[in-house]
Design a protein around this motif. Sequence first.
Motif, PDB file in Angstrom:
ATOM      1  N   LEU A 176       0.829  -1.213   0.000  1.00  0.00           N
ATOM      2  CA  LEU A 176       0.000   0.000   0.000  1.00  0.00           C
ATOM      3  C   LEU A 176       0.860   1.259   0.000  1.00  0.00           C
ATOM      4  CD1 LEU A 176      -2.779  -1.069   2.532  1.00  0.00           C
ATOM      5  CD2 LEU A 176      -2.962  -0.899   0.041  1.00  0.00           C
ATOM      6  N   PHE A 177       1.966   1.242   0.777  1.00  0.00           N
ATOM      7  CA  PHE A 177       2.828   2.416   0.833  1.00  0.00           C
ATOM      8  C   PHE A 177       3.485   2.680  -0.517  1.00  0.00           C
ATOM      9  CE2 PHE A 177       7.140   4.094   1.263  1.00  0.00           C
ATOM     10  CZ  PHE A 177       6.866   5.339   1.806  1.00  0.00           C
ATOM     11  N   TYR A 178       4.103   1.636  -1.086  1.00  0.00           N
ATOM     12  CA  TYR A 178       4.778   1.828  -2.370  1.00  0.00           C
ATOM     13  C   TYR A 178       3.786   2.229  -3.459  1.00  0.00           C
ATOM     14  CZ  TYR A 178       9.165  -0.218  -0.669  1.00  0.00           C
ATOM     15  OH  TYR A 178      10.331  -0.466   0.000  1.00  0.00           O
ATOM     16  N   GLY A 179       2.622   1.565  -3.481  1.00  0.00           N
ATOM     17  CA  GLY A 179       1.627   1.901  -4.497  1.00  0.00           C
ATOM     18  C   GLY A 179       1.140   3.333  -4.370  1.00  0.00           C
ATOM     19  N   ALA A 180       0.837   3.764  -3.135  1.00  0.00           N
ATOM     20  CA  ALA A 180       0.366   5.137  -2.934  1.00  0.00           C
ATOM     21  C   ALA A 180       1.457   6.150  -3.252  1.00  0.00           C
ATOM     22  CB  ALA A 180      -0.123   5.306  -1.498  1.00  0.00           C
ATOM     23  N   ALA A 181       2.697   5.873  -2.816  1.00  0.00           N
ATOM     24  CA  ALA A 181       3.788   6.818  -3.056  1.00  0.00           C
ATOM     25  C   ALA A 181       4.071   6.969  -4.545  1.00  0.00           C
ATOM     26  CB  ALA A 181       5.049   6.339  -2.322  1.00  0.00           C
ATOM     27  N   LEU A 182       4.137   5.848  -5.278  1.00  0.00           N
ATOM     28  CA  LEU A 182       4.421   5.928  -6.715  1.00  0.00           C
ATOM     29  C   LEU A 182       3.265   6.573  -7.471  1.00  0.00           C
ATOM     30  CD1 LEU A 182       6.108   2.446  -7.293  1.00  0.00           C
ATOM     31  CD2 LEU A 182       7.206   4.664  -7.019  1.00  0.00           C
ATOM     32  N   SER A 183       2.036   6.362  -7.008  1.00  0.00           N
ATOM     33  CA  SER A 183       0.901   7.016  -7.660  1.00  0.00           C
ATOM     34  C   SER A 183       0.916   8.523  -7.413  1.00  0.00           C
ATOM     35  CB  SER A 183      -0.410   6.411  -7.159  1.00  0.00           C
ATOM     36  OG  SER A 183      -0.490   5.050  -7.518  1.00  0.00           O
ATOM     37  N   SER A 195       1.908   6.090 -13.929  1.00  0.00           N
ATOM     38  CA  SER A 195       0.634   5.520 -14.354  1.00  0.00           C
ATOM     39  C   SER A 195       0.479   4.067 -13.922  1.00  0.00           C
ATOM     40  CB  SER A 195       0.511   5.623 -15.881  1.00  0.00           C
ATOM     41  OG  SER A 195       1.587   4.941 -16.516  1.00  0.00           O
ATOM     42  N   VAL A 196       1.598   3.367 -13.718  1.00  0.00           N
ATOM     43  CA  VAL A 196       1.548   1.972 -13.265  1.00  0.00           C
ATOM     44  C   VAL A 196       2.080   1.868 -11.838  1.00  0.00           C
ATOM     45  CG1 VAL A 196       1.663   0.928 -15.554  1.00  0.00           C
ATOM     46  CG2 VAL A 196       3.784   1.556 -14.381  1.00  0.00           C
ATOM     47  N   GLY A 197       1.918   2.929 -11.058  1.00  0.00           N
ATOM     48  CA  GLY A 197       2.486   2.965  -9.712  1.00  0.00           C
ATOM     49  C   GLY A 197       1.901   1.919  -8.783  1.00  0.00           C
ATOM     50  N   TRP A 198       0.571   1.735  -8.831  1.00  0.00           N
ATOM     51  CA  TRP A 198      -0.050   0.757  -7.939  1.00  0.00           C
ATOM     52  C   TRP A 198       0.385  -0.662  -8.268  1.00  0.00           C
ATOM     53  CZ3 TRP A 198      -2.078   1.307  -3.405  1.00  0.00           C
ATOM     54  CH2 TRP A 198      -2.652   2.523  -3.038  1.00  0.00           C
ATOM     55  N   LEU A 199       0.520  -0.975  -9.549  1.00  0.00           N
ATOM     56  CA  LEU A 199       0.944  -2.325  -9.939  1.00  0.00           C
ATOM     57  C   LEU A 199       2.356  -2.602  -9.448  1.00  0.00           C
ATOM     58  CD1 LEU A 199       0.340  -4.921 -11.505  1.00  0.00           C
ATOM     59  CD2 LEU A 199       1.228  -3.793 -13.556  1.00  0.00           C
ATOM     60  N   ILE A 200       3.280  -1.661  -9.663  1.00  0.00           N
ATOM     61  CA  ILE A 200       4.660  -1.849  -9.214  1.00  0.00           C
ATOM     62  C   ILE A 200       4.730  -1.910  -7.698  1.00  0.00           C
ATOM     63  CG2 ILE A 200       6.952  -0.781  -9.161  1.00  0.00           C
ATOM     64  CD1 ILE A 200       6.361   0.394 -11.908  1.00  0.00           C
ATOM     65  N   GLY A 201       3.968  -1.050  -7.027  1.00  0.00           N
ATOM     66  CA  GLY A 201       4.003  -1.025  -5.569  1.00  0.00           C
ATOM     67  C   GLY A 201       3.495  -2.304  -4.941  1.00  0.00           C
ATOM     68  N   MET A 202       2.384  -2.841  -5.445  1.00  0.00           N
ATOM     69  CA  MET A 202       1.844  -4.069  -4.876  1.00  0.00           C
ATOM     70  C   MET A 202       2.760  -5.249  -5.145  1.00  0.00           C
ATOM     71  SD  MET A 202      -0.750  -3.117  -3.234  1.00  0.00           S
ATOM     72  CE  MET A 202      -1.292  -4.752  -2.739  1.00  0.00           C
ATOM     73  N   VAL A 203       3.370  -5.300  -6.321  1.00  0.00           N
ATOM     74  CA  VAL A 203       4.330  -6.386  -6.602  1.00  0.00           C
ATOM     75  C   VAL A 203       5.521  -6.289  -5.659  1.00  0.00           C
ATOM     76  CG1 VAL A 203       5.938  -7.286  -8.322  1.00  0.00           C
ATOM     77  CG2 VAL A 203       3.612  -6.689  -8.993  1.00  0.00           C
ATOM     78  N   ALA A 204       6.032  -5.082  -5.461  1.00  0.00           N
ATOM     79  CA  ALA A 204       7.159  -4.900  -4.540  1.00  0.00           C
ATOM     80  C   ALA A 204       6.789  -5.305  -3.121  1.00  0.00           C
ATOM     81  CB  ALA A 204       7.627  -3.447  -4.574  1.00  0.00           C
ATOM     82  N   GLY A 205       5.578  -4.976  -2.691  1.00  0.00           N
ATOM     83  CA  GLY A 205       5.154  -5.358  -1.340  1.00  0.00           C
ATOM     84  C   GLY A 205       4.980  -6.854  -1.186  1.00  0.00           C
ATOM     85  N   LEU A 206       4.377  -7.522  -2.171  1.00  0.00           N
ATOM     86  CA  LEU A 206       4.144  -8.959  -2.082  1.00  0.00           C
ATOM     87  C   LEU A 206       5.449  -9.753  -2.133  1.00  0.00           C
ATOM     88  CD1 LEU A 206       0.983  -9.344  -4.351  1.00  0.00           C
ATOM     89  CD2 LEU A 206       1.094  -9.353  -1.856  1.00  0.00           C
TER      90      LEU A 206
END
Length: 384
Positions: free
Chosen positions: A220-227, A232-243
């Motif tokens: 959630l942090f990475y997705g929100a920060a990148l967004s 434009s693909v911040g949430w996808l990259i953030g959730m992958v990084a978190g998982l």
Amino acid sequence: MTHDSMRRWQLLAIGLLIAWVAWLLGPVLMPFAIAAMLAYMGGPLTDRLVRLGMWRTLAVSIVFTVLLVLFVVALLVIIPLISRQVENLGDNLPRYYSWFQGTALPWLQHHLHLDTHLFDPDRLIDIVKSHIGSIGGVASAVLGKLSRSGMGIISWATNLVLIPVVAFYLMRDWDKMLAYIDRLLPRSIEPTVAYLARQSDEVLSAFVRGQLLVMLALGLFYGAALSLIGLSVGWLIGMVAGLLSFVPYLGFIIGFGAATIAVLVQYGDTTHLLLVVGAFLVGQLLEGYVLTPKLVGDKIGLHPVAVIFAVIAGGYIGGFLGILLALPAASVILVLLRYLVERYQHSELYTDPGAEDPVLEELEALEGADAAPADAPDSPTPAH
């Protein structure tokens, strides 16, 4: 052979037999392992409701319903989000390709002295055409295998249905199963097994519940920060990084690399690149100093190298199921190793001082004699 030795060999044989049967049944254990993890996560809340006077089946039904609702809500939120992110990724693929051809590839060729025709599209197409026969053979073999293994799809569907059913019954009868296993244990080892089970439960509870919360929080942090940065693909990259953060530094490396490429393609300036660097640095500090100490704690004590080795070894031995169970199994093995070390430090092998070694005493005396002249003070010169 003494009675104690025979008993140890019998216990070893029983343990090896159980491990061998589990290895043979590995392909069918996937839904049961996932169901056991779900039951383990919902067990404490179920026990708390039972202690409040609720009937256990009703308590399990309530907890199971809550978990199911949370899962459905997560799917309703995540699936549209992932769908939009995948669409954005598809829309940006031409831009990524042009950036690779116009910026990244010339830089690599200049600094690494690569062949200018190495990534030439026409050359790559010719290579594909020259191997199209073998590719077609491989594709036909794969399709033939898939057509012959249509039962695999049915098996996966069956597993998806089995997981909630097995999880429900495990949550309902968890205490009964543990009590039955306890009654089957040899009385001579029952106290030791009970102690190790309690220690393993503390470690597993810290890992399963804590690490899942860490992964979710980081995603959630990475997705929100990148967004917020504007990717434009911040949430996808953030959730992958978190998982992927359950493996040390893997989520950070993949997420940071993907975000760097995305920000260079989308903006191409230093400001947004520095914002991405800052977001991942803050994420690492948040994970190391806030999330992991608060949610996981120091009960697991696995070194990052041990975590990486456990995941790789688990995947090699048991595939996806091995990766799923690698870290919980490594945590339990760590508990066993700590116990064995304590047993060793209280054994005669460790505490017995042993007899004096005359050869060692003679060598130490010779070393002392050789060092004495150099260490002794200078003798006074006799007066004349």
